[in-house]
Design a protein around this motif. Structure first.
Motif, short mmCIF file in Angstrom:
data_model
loop_
_atom_site.label_atom_id
_atom_site.label_comp_id
_atom_site.label_asym_id
_atom_site.label_seq_id
_atom_site.Cartn_x
_atom_site.Cartn_y
_atom_site.Cartn_z
N GLU A 198 30.88 47.53 61.78
CA GLU A 198 30.99 48.39 60.89
C GLU A 198 29.57 49.32 61.27
OE1 GLU A 198 30.47 46.49 57.05
OE2 GLU A 198 32.70 45.81 56.95
N GLN A 199 28.53 48.72 61.60
CA GLN A 199 27.24 49.56 61.83
C GLN A 199 27.75 50.05 63.04
OE1 GLN A 199 23.52 47.57 61.42
NE2 GLN A 199 24.06 46.59 59.65
N ASP B 204 29.73 53.04 62.06
CA ASP B 204 28.88 54.05 61.30
C ASP B 204 28.05 54.81 62.16
OD1 ASP B 204 30.45 53.07 59.14
OD2 ASP B 204 28.60 51.97 58.45
N LYS C 27 28.10 59.06 63.49
CA LYS C 27 27.01 59.99 62.88
C LYS C 27 26.32 60.44 64.21
CE LYS C 27 26.04 57.80 58.66
NZ LYS C 27 25.44 56.60 58.04
N ARG D 107 35.45 59.59 61.69
CA ARG D 107 35.28 58.79 60.63
C ARG D 107 36.67 57.97 60.52
NH1 ARG D 107 31.73 55.48 59.44
NH2 ARG D 107 33.36 54.13 59.72
N ASP E 221 37.47 54.08 60.43
CA ASP E 221 38.08 53.29 59.72
C ASP E 221 39.38 52.45 59.87
OD1 ASP E 221 35.96 53.95 58.01
OD2 ASP E 221 37.09 55.67 56.95
#
Length: 190
Positions: free
Chosen positions: A82-83, A86, A90, A167, A171
């Motif tokens: 997940e990190q 993310d 970004k 994103r 996901d």
């Protein structure tokens, strides 16, 4: 006695990092570097050594904020992924930075990519030993999957994909994460 450099070394290094990131090692000349850094060739050599030493310093600077190393500290294997996702979404689309991942983009950085991949595999093995990742999960295949997703996000970003597009893809990639075996309660990783 040598005179101190008349430029901001960190800012010059950051400019070199961006140029190498955009063009790669082979596509960047010393002349390109001195122009981007706002210094003369003798100042470049005095402050950084040769082009390869400057390139290595630029990659080291980039890796301070890269995707993989900070994410490996997450408490669970799923949170690691997940990190990573993310951070990739970004960082690969930051304004005023080249798009995508510097380490993924440059063919010369194959060894650095291998080190990152090995770190992911090691973290997943630790998760498996701790019961956080099911024993039946093929760690090598899961590592390849994670690596492939990051490479894909980087390529899409370099091709102009928006943060929203990345994103959505991230996901969806997370939905493929292996589910824990029924009845098992994962323990904390060590």
């Amino acid at each position: 006695m040598a005179r101190p450099p008349k430029f901001d070394r960190e800012e010059a290094l950051r400019s070199a990092m961006h140029l190498f990131w955009e063009r790669g090692f082979e596509g960047t000349s010393v002349n390109d570097l001195t122009e981007a850094m706002g210094i003369s060739a003798p100042s470049l050599y005095a402050a950084f050594g040769d082009k390869q030493a400057l390139y290595d310093a630029a990659v080291d600077l980039y890796e301070l904020t890269a995707v993989v190393p900070p994410a490996l500290e997450a408490p669970t294997a799923r949170e690691v992924f997940e990190q990573m996702l993310d951070r990739a979404v970004k960082l690969y689309t930051r304004p005023n930075h080249p798009r995508g991942c510097f380490v993924i983009a440059d063919p010369q950085l194959r060894q650095r990519r291998a080190v990152g991949r090995a770190a992911i595999a090691d973290r997943l093995r630790r998760a498996q030993r701790a019961g956080d990742l099911a024993r039946e999960v093929n760690v090598e295949a899961l590592t390849d999957y994670m690596d492939t997703v990051l490479r894909g996000l980087s390529a899409k970003a370099r091709d102009g994909a928006s943060r929203k597009q990345l994103r959505a893809a991230a996901d969806l990639a997370l939905q493929a994460w292996p589910t824990p075996t029924k009845g098992r309660v994962p323990s904390s990783p060590r």
